[in-house]
Design a protein around this motif. Structure first.
Motif, mmCIF file in Angstrom:
data_model
loop_
_atom_site.group_PDB
_atom_site.id
_atom_site.type_symbol
_atom_site.label_atom_id
_atom_site.label_comp_id
_atom_site.label_asym_id
_atom_site.label_seq_id
_atom_site.Cartn_x
_atom_site.Cartn_y
_atom_site.Cartn_z
ATOM 1 N N LEU A 96 7.932 4.850 4.582
ATOM 2 C CA LEU A 96 9.103 3.982 4.573
ATOM 3 C C LEU A 96 9.019 2.894 5.623
ATOM 4 O O LEU A 96 9.975 2.594 6.318
ATOM 5 C CB LEU A 96 10.379 4.806 4.783
ATOM 6 N N GLU A 97 7.808 2.317 5.748
ATOM 7 C CA GLU A 97 7.679 1.196 6.670
ATOM 8 C C GLU A 97 8.457 0.007 6.118
ATOM 9 O O GLU A 97 8.576 -0.158 4.910
ATOM 10 C CB GLU A 97 6.204 0.802 6.796
ATOM 11 N N ASN A 106 0.824 -1.212 0.000
ATOM 12 C CA ASN A 106 0.000 0.000 0.000
ATOM 13 C C ASN A 106 0.860 1.265 0.000
ATOM 14 O O ASN A 106 2.088 1.209 0.132
ATOM 15 C CB ASN A 106 -0.943 -0.009 1.209
ATOM 16 N N TRP A 107 0.210 2.380 -0.184
ATOM 17 C CA TRP A 107 0.916 3.661 -0.286
ATOM 18 C C TRP A 107 1.552 4.084 1.022
ATOM 19 O O TRP A 107 2.615 4.676 1.044
ATOM 20 C CB TRP A 107 -0.055 4.751 -0.768
ATOM 21 N N ARG A 108 0.851 3.790 2.112
ATOM 22 C CA ARG A 108 1.370 4.114 3.436
ATOM 23 C C ARG A 108 2.808 3.651 3.577
ATOM 24 O O ARG A 108 3.691 4.379 4.017
ATOM 25 C CB ARG A 108 0.534 3.388 4.493
ATOM 26 N N GLN A 109 2.983 2.383 3.160
ATOM 27 C CA GLN A 109 4.291 1.763 3.276
ATOM 28 C C GLN A 109 5.354 2.573 2.553
ATOM 29 O O GLN A 109 6.436 2.813 3.078
ATOM 30 C CB GLN A 109 4.221 0.367 2.646
#
Lengths: 230, 457
Positions: free
Chosen positions: A22-23, A15-18
């Motif tokens: 930078l997860e 997903n984009w969050r990642q």
């Protein structure tokens, strides 16, 4: 990227969050990740096993523990991350018995999250030790490997005498065997809250044995965080 | 002279020191005496490491851990863990004395007859064994490869040589064992696979899986590598390495294959490698040639819970005619989806993948005729010579279906003399080079068989 367990290639960005934050991407492919079953729902207040909706707040095993004068209240609570399904059995066998140490990375985030949720700062991390003989045979201590996943220091305060492999004994036998744990030095335990780290909670006798040694030396209370609730 | 128990335990093998049930003193004494040798478990390579037991040198298949034995951060091999972990501080021990040998007179009791094509190849194998050479036996699926080996093995046993037949698959080892026991009734035979208690024993004749062969070291005079119908295992470098370590340096090396790699095919064509080619089946009928059929974007159809129309009608046609069939798909996910769809058509249809725990049951049900169609990702045991079947591949364009995989899949059909024909259909969403090569491979084999007069007309 290739999956840590099945080695097949997969796309780790889900997903984009990642991407934005930078997860760390998952080290497992979705299929392998999905085969683990997190413990989620109504739990036994003490041992952390999953309960039926209508059941009382303690499971039958823990009621039995609480009634016992010697063993009641030794352990404030255990929390486990995963259920012990067939998949987990295979993974544990590969990790612990075949000795594929690096698999512990698959548990990093869920284990650290469970620690933060159920314990957190203020608790001292103490991994359940192996006997020197078992440690040499296995090459590493799986509980220490789990403790290393947490963003807090861990304290090697406990030591263990060699005894038969736990998994070969019945509950009765486990209850009655002598306590294999001892304190090799004089750790500053007075008034401390301790969280024991281990891979599997089965009958609870291991963590209770360890807890008694710690309480006897002045610890305020002892809980446990285990990877799997069998 | 008393033979040391350590010597008789270890001779012919190479094992991590911690797997030896002997005291440190005994081991140290043997090392000083010189008949025990040691090697490091891992060695460095420019790119990463090499595992000396299994030959793994893929950087992705190594990891490290805080090792309680050496106190350091120790690298270990993730490839051969099931045989006990090999890490940078592991030492592999072996015996450097030669094993005593035993001659067997007239060991072969088998009285069957070889077809002309088989007999020709058998001669070539025997000569290669006697000359300690390398030879590829390139034989089509269903040629009858096992019997070809018997004269050569007999000749080797008469000389007191130790013979090993290695294959990637446990079920092949299990199936071959009784046939070899019957053929060589007076020769000590050891069967090595994960569940066998003979795997610590060296015998004149050994049948072994890849993993168990990794334990042997410089012990065989004749090494036969059987990768028959091994898809998806055929490109396993671990077997290649195990063979190179288990054989004596001058040992003869016989490869049995239905589908040599492209590099080997080239070498054979140029005469750089010697091969005995058996282009015809024992029953003398040509190999069924695959037909290609475009089926559009079948993955998208699957997502919608449908099969491409021509695939579905192929299946329905088999069901109507009561002809059993295999349907190959590339991966487990698709296997599940396809099986679900087809079970709506006929609930007896099952799906089986290589690691499925209930694999054996489903295969048995198929053999018994209780399952009309089996969806699968892999060639099952080679014993699955269901006499009268058709085969289709869904998604033949997928990377997993190499020339050799496709040739072996097509090789399932028409193996019995009673039903030498059948339909082989590759459903695809865009024809690939590999598909074309596979078809060409089969056609060439048929032509060669015709030229050599091996086909019955």
């Amino acid at each position: 990227m290739n999956c840590l367990l099945c080695h097949s290639p997969y796309n780790p960005i889900t997903n984009w969050r990642q991407l934005l934050f930078l997860e760390d991407p998952d080290v497992l492919c979705p299929r392998c990740r999905g085969s683990f079953k997190l413990i989620d729902g109504r739990l036994c207040e003490i041992c952390g096993r999953l309960l039926e909706e209508a059941a009382p707040s303690l499971c039958a095993d823990c009621l039995r523990w609480q009634e016992d004068e010697q063993w009641g209240r030794v352990l404030v609570k255990n929390r486990s991350v995963y259920t012990y399904n067939d998949w987990m059995k295979d993974v544990i066998a590969l990790w612990k018995f075949r000795g594929d140490y690096v698999i512990v990375e698959a548990f990093r985030h869920p284990f650290a999250r469970a620690f933060a949720e159920h314990f957190g700062r203020g608790w001292h991390v103490v991994p359940i030790p192996l006997s020197p003989e078992r440690l040499c045979e296995r090459g590493f201590n799986q509980a220490e490997a789990l403790a290393c996943l947490l963003p807090f220091p861990s304290f090697p305060w406990l030591a263990r005498r060699h005894s038969e492999k736990q998994s070969k004994k019945s509950r009765r036998e486990r209850m009655e065997t002598d306590n294999p744990f001892f304190l090799p030095g004089h750790p500053p335990l007075a008034g401390k809250r301790i969280v024991l780290i281990d891979d599997i909670y089965t009958t609870g006798i291991t963590v209770r044995h360890a807890a008694r040694v710690l309480l006897g030396a002045g610890a305020a209370e002892v809980g446990a965080l285990t990877l799997v609730r069998a | 002279m008393n033979v040391s128990p350590l010597l008789s335990f270890l001779q012919g093998f190479r094992l991590p020191r911690e797997q030896l049930p002997f005291s440190e003193n005994e081991i140290e004494d043997a090392l000083r005496a010189g008949w025990l040798g040691e090697q490091p478990g891992l060695t460095r390579t420019p790119r990463s490491w090499r595992c000396m037991r299994c030959g793994n040198d893929d950087p992705l298949r190594f990891a490290s851990f805080p090792c309680a034995r050496c106190g350091k951060n120790c690298v270990y091999c993730r490839k051969c863990l099931s045989m006990g972990r090999i890490s940078a501080c592991t030492r592999l021990a072996h015996v450097s004395l030669p094993l005593p040998f035993e001659r067997h007179e007239a060991p072969l009791a088998w009285q069957g007859e070889l077809s002309p094509a088989q007999a020709e190849a058998a001669m070539a194998v025997q000569q290669a064994v006697l000359d300690s050479r390398e030879l590829i036996v390139w034989a089509v699926c269903g040629a009858g490869k096992t019997e070809i080996l018997f004269p050569a093995i007999a000749a080797a046993l008469e000389k007191g040589w130790r013979v090993c037949l290695a294959t990637p698959r446990t079920d092949v080892v299990r199936e071959l064992a009784p046939r070899f026991r019957q053929a060589f009734p007076r020769v000590p035979l050891a069967v090595w696979h994960g569940g066998s208690d003979e795997r610590g024993r060296i015998a004149s004749l050994v049948l072994s899986t890849t993993h168990q062969l990794l334990r042997a070291y410089r012990v065989f005079d004749v090494m036969i590598v059987d990768e028959v119908d091994a898809f998806p295992y055929s490109v396993e470098p671990m077997l290649e390495y195990a063979v190179s370590q288990a054989r004596k340096e001058q040992a003869s090396l016989i490869y049995l294959t239905a589908t040599p790699s492209r590099a080997w095919q080239r070498d054979i064509a140029r005469g750089k490698r010697q091969a005995a080619v058996i282009p015809a089946r024992y029953h003398g009928r040509p190999l069924p040639v695959p037909a290609f059929e475009w089926c559009g974007n079948w993955r998208k159809q699957l997502e919608r819970g449908r099969l491409p129309e021509n695939v579905l009608s192929w299946v329905l046609h088999r069901l109507e005619q009561r002809k059993q069939a295999f349907l190959f798909v590339p991966h487990i996910d698709e296997l599940e989806a396809v099986t679900r769809i087809l079970q709506r058509v006929d609930s007896r249809i099952v799906g089986v993948h290589a690691e499925a725990p209930d694999r054996a049951e489903h295969v048995q049900a198929f053999r018994d005729g209780r399952v009309p169609l089996l969806v699968t990702t892999t060639i099952l045991e080679r014993g699955v010579t269901v006499p009268n079947i058709d085969v289709a591949v869904l998604g033949a364009e997928d990377r997993i279906f190499t020339e050799s995989a496709l040739v072996q899949i097509a090789g399932r059909v028409g193996r019995s003399a009673a039903f030498p024909d059948g339909d082989v259909r590759f459903f695809h969403h865009g024809k690939t080079q590999e598909m074309v090569r596979a078809r060409r491979h089969i056609i060439r084999m048929n032509e060669e068989a015709r030229k050599r007069g091996l086909l019955r007309t």
